[in-house]
Design a protein around this motif. Structure first.
Motif, PDB file in Angstrom:
ATOM      1  N   HIS A 153      -5.442-133.121  41.452  1.00 17.83           N
ATOM      2  CA  HIS A 153      -4.782-134.004  42.423  1.00 17.83           C
ATOM      3  C   HIS A 153      -3.285-134.165  42.140  1.00 17.83           C
ATOM      4  N   ASN A 154      -2.762-133.278  41.304  1.00 19.31           N
ATOM      5  CA  ASN A 154      -1.346-133.298  40.974  1.00 19.31           C
ATOM      6  C   ASN A 154      -0.882-134.693  40.521  1.00 19.31           C
ATOM      7  N   PRO A 155      -1.493-135.198  39.444  1.00 17.29           N
ATOM      8  CA  PRO A 155      -1.225-136.587  39.034  1.00 17.29           C
ATOM      9  C   PRO A 155       0.205-136.822  38.571  1.00 17.29           C
ATOM     10  N   LYS A 156       0.707-137.991  38.874  1.00 22.35           N
ATOM     11  CA  LYS A 156       2.051-138.376  38.430  1.00 22.35           C
ATOM     12  C   LYS A 156       1.990-138.912  37.005  1.00 22.35           C
ATOM     13  N   LEU A 157       0.790-139.349  36.605  1.00 24.05           N
ATOM     14  CA  LEU A 157       0.575-139.861  35.249  1.00 24.05           C
ATOM     15  C   LEU A 157      -0.556-139.062  34.611  1.00 24.05           C
ATOM     16  N   PHE A 158      -0.279-138.520  33.425  1.00 26.72           N
ATOM     17  CA  PHE A 158      -1.284-137.719  32.730  1.00 26.72           C
ATOM     18  C   PHE A 158      -1.533-138.331  31.359  1.00 26.72           C
ATOM     19  N   ILE A 159      -2.805-138.668  31.079  1.00 26.96           N
ATOM     20  CA  ILE A 159      -3.132-139.334  29.823  1.00 26.96           C
ATOM     21  C   ILE A 159      -4.105-138.474  29.020  1.00 26.96           C
ATOM     22  N   ALA A 160      -3.771-138.232  27.771  1.00 28.81           N
ATOM     23  CA  ALA A 160      -4.634-137.434  26.902  1.00 28.81           C
ATOM     24  C   ALA A 160      -4.980-138.282  25.679  1.00 28.81           C
ATOM     25  N   ASP A 161      -6.260-138.653  25.548  1.00 28.95           N
ATOM     26  CA  ASP A 161      -6.700-139.502  24.439  1.00 28.95           C
ATOM     27  C   ASP A 161      -7.373-138.620  23.379  1.00 28.95           C
ATOM     28  N   GLU A 162      -6.698-138.392  22.282  1.00 29.14           N
ATOM     29  CA  GLU A 162      -7.168-137.506  21.197  1.00 29.14           C
ATOM     30  C   GLU A 162      -7.629-136.151  21.744  1.00 29.14           C
ATOM     31  N   PRO A 163      -6.794-135.492  22.541  1.00 24.98           N
ATOM     32  CA  PRO A 163      -7.258-134.250  23.177  1.00 24.98           C
ATOM     33  C   PRO A 163      -7.523-133.122  22.182  1.00 24.98           C
ATOM     34  N   THR A 164      -6.970-133.246  20.972  1.00 30.71           N
ATOM     35  CA  THR A 164      -7.137-132.167  19.993  1.00 30.71           C
ATOM     36  C   THR A 164      -8.073-132.586  18.859  1.00 30.71           C
ATOM     37  N   GLY A 165      -8.752-133.702  19.054  1.00 35.39           N
ATOM     38  CA  GLY A 165      -9.626-134.246  18.003  1.00 35.39           C
ATOM     39  C   GLY A 165     -10.703-133.284  17.535  1.00 35.39           C
ATOM     40  N   ASN A 166     -11.153-132.394  18.426  1.00 33.79           N
ATOM     41  CA  ASN A 166     -12.212-131.447  18.057  1.00 33.79           C
ATOM     42  C   ASN A 166     -11.700-130.022  17.920  1.00 33.79           C
ATOM     43  N   THR A 193      -3.020-140.151  19.714  1.00 37.76           N
ATOM     44  CA  THR A 193      -3.588-139.338  18.635  1.00 37.76           C
ATOM     45  C   THR A 193      -3.450-140.046  17.289  1.00 37.76           C
ATOM     46  N   HIS A 194      -4.378-139.726  16.367  1.00 36.63           N
ATOM     47  CA  HIS A 194      -4.199-140.237  15.009  1.00 36.63           C
ATOM     48  C   HIS A 194      -3.661-139.113  14.122  1.00 36.63           C
ATOM     49  N   ASN A 195      -3.393-137.954  14.752  1.00 38.27           N
ATOM     50  CA  ASN A 195      -2.961-136.774  14.014  1.00 38.27           C
ATOM     51  C   ASN A 195      -1.433-136.696  13.913  1.00 38.27           C
ATOM     52  N   LYS A 196      -0.938-137.124  12.769  1.00 36.96           N
ATOM     53  CA  LYS A 196       0.494-137.186  12.552  1.00 36.96           C
ATOM     54  C   LYS A 196       1.137-135.797  12.603  1.00 36.96           C
ATOM     55  N   HIS A 197       0.401-134.788  12.153  1.00 33.68           N
ATOM     56  CA  HIS A 197       0.971-133.433  12.109  1.00 33.68           C
ATOM     57  C   HIS A 197       1.281-132.913  13.505  1.00 33.68           C
ATOM     58  N   LEU A 198       0.473-133.374  14.463  1.00 36.04           N
ATOM     59  CA  LEU A 198       0.686-132.985  15.852  1.00 36.04           C
ATOM     60  C   LEU A 198       2.025-133.536  16.332  1.00 36.04           C
ATOM     61  N   VAL A 199       2.288-134.778  15.949  1.00 38.80           N
ATOM     62  CA  VAL A 199       3.494-135.457  16.425  1.00 38.80           C
ATOM     63  C   VAL A 199       4.745-134.894  15.768  1.00 38.80           C
ATOM     64  N   ASP A 200       4.564-134.355  14.549  1.00 37.01           N
ATOM     65  CA  ASP A 200       5.698-133.740  13.864  1.00 37.01           C
ATOM     66  C   ASP A 200       6.342-132.670  14.733  1.00 37.01           C
ATOM     67  N   ARG A 201       5.546-132.062  15.593  1.00 32.43           N
ATOM     68  CA  ARG A 201       6.054-130.974  16.431  1.00 32.43           C
ATOM     69  C   ARG A 201       6.790-131.477  17.664  1.00 32.43           C
ATOM     70  N   LEU A 202       6.638-132.752  17.964  1.00 34.41           N
ATOM     71  CA  LEU A 202       7.229-133.303  19.179  1.00 34.41           C
ATOM     72  C   LEU A 202       8.474-134.098  18.836  1.00 34.41           C
ATOM     73  N   MET A 203       9.510-133.916  19.594  1.00 35.51           N
ATOM     74  CA  MET A 203      10.675-134.772  19.382  1.00 35.51           C
ATOM     75  C   MET A 203      10.829-135.656  20.606  1.00 35.51           C
ATOM     76  N   LYS A 204       9.793-136.419  20.872  1.00 41.44           N
ATOM     77  CA  LYS A 204       9.783-137.287  22.033  1.00 41.44           C
ATOM     78  C   LYS A 204       9.564-138.717  21.537  1.00 41.44           C
ATOM     79  N   ARG A 205       9.360-139.603  22.476  1.00 37.97           N
ATOM     80  CA  ARG A 205       9.156-140.997  22.075  1.00 37.97           C
ATOM     81  C   ARG A 205       7.816-141.169  21.351  1.00 37.97           C
ATOM     82  N   VAL A 206       7.868-141.848  20.231  1.00 34.91           N
ATOM     83  CA  VAL A 206       6.665-142.100  19.451  1.00 34.91           C
ATOM     84  C   VAL A 206       6.483-143.610  19.280  1.00 34.91           C
ATOM     85  N   VAL A 207       5.350-144.122  19.754  1.00 32.92           N
ATOM     86  CA  VAL A 207       5.026-145.535  19.593  1.00 32.92           C
ATOM     87  C   VAL A 207       3.904-145.619  18.557  1.00 32.92           C
TER      88      VAL A 207
END
Ligand SMILES: Nc1ncnc2c1ncn2[C@@H]1O[C@H](COP(=O)(O)OP(=O)(O)O)[C@@H](O)[C@H]1O
Ligand SMILES: [Mg+2]
Length: 238
Positions: A153-166, A193-207
């Motif tokens: 549906h071409n969403p304007k908001l995309f939410i991924a909750d632990e998408p790489t957990g498995n 995500t609870h995966n800090k290593h994943l976030v290391d790759r992103l230089m975006k906003r981190v809360v």
């Protein structure tokens, strides 16, 4: 624009969201990080109106979604793409059918469904696996199928909750790249995500969340992780 104001959620005596104040602007890529049990999923459930809150408001594009009627909520959710750790694919349907079904249930006509299904499968690189069933796919492919379905549906908001957990590290990076592609195409993206290593790759906003509270919030700094992540991890180990 999404605005959480004094959002509090309790389960009996347990405060799971504690006076959350958070603003997410249109077009942002926000990563929500924190240990398991911090309240990330609860915050997301509140944002999609899947769980009630005890206090505060959640305003999306000017409307308080916590006051929505059932019909308004249904409409609102249709504009949100969501994926989870466990993919939630229908096991007896092929990849193609899983994606097309999401359009059929909304009454989309056949030709439009066919066209859009092919488009999103191509976008996630599954055009050659469209006839396969979920149990014939790798974890990464399953998540890509789930992402394709969430994009119909071409969403304007995309939410991924632990998408790489498995997923293994390589597939995790593929999924991250896809989320970035979705972001570049114009969606606001929220990744929990609870995966800090994943976030290391992103230089975006981190809360950073911990025990129902936001304990850190960094805009694209380019200097790696916010120090609060390290602090949360240290506390975890103690
Ligand atoms: N339906 C529920 N009933 C009671 N407690 C819950 C429920 N859902 C979540 N919780 C509790 O809320 C806290 C936050 O959970 P959650 O939002 O899933 O955290 P996270 O996604 O960060 O791992 C946890 O302590 C969890 O046990
Ligand atoms: Mg969670």
């Amino acid at each position: 624009m999404i605005l959480f104001q004094s959002v509090t959620k309790r389960y009996d005596e347990h405060t799971v969201l504690n006076s959350i104040e958070l603003q997410i602007d249109k077009g942002e890529f926000m990563t929500l990080i924190g240990p398991s049990g911090a309240g990330k999923s609860t915050l997301i459930h509140a944002l999609i109106g899947a769980t009630s809150i005890d206090r505060g408001s959640i305003t999306v594009n000017g409307s308080d979604i916590t006051k929505f009627t059932r019909e308004q909520l249904q409409d609102y959710r249709r504009g949100i793409g969501m994926v989870f750790q466990d993919f939630k694919l229908l096991p007896k349907k092929t990849v193609y059918e899983n994606v097309a079904f999401a359009m059929e249930v909304c009454g989309t006509e056949e030709a439009a469904t066919r066209k859009r299904t092919r488009e999103v499968l191509e976008m996630v690189g599954l055009q050659n696996q469209s006839g396969q069933f979920p149990n014939q796919l790798s974890g990464g492919e399953k998540q890509r199928a789930a992402i394709a379905r969430a994009l119909v549906h071409n969403p304007k908001l995309f939410i991924a909750d632990e998408p790489t957990g498995n997923l293994d590290p390589e597939s995790s990076i593929e999924i991250l790249n896809l989320l970035q592609k979705i972001h570049i195409n114009g969606a606001t993206v929220i990744l929990a995500t609870h995966n800090k290593h994943l976030v290391d790759r992103l230089m975006k906003r981190v809360v950073v969340m911990k025990a129902g509270m936001i304990v850190g919030d960094r805009e694209e700094s380019g200097y790696g992780m916010p120090k609060e992540v390290e602090e949360v991890e240290r506390v975890e180990l103690e």
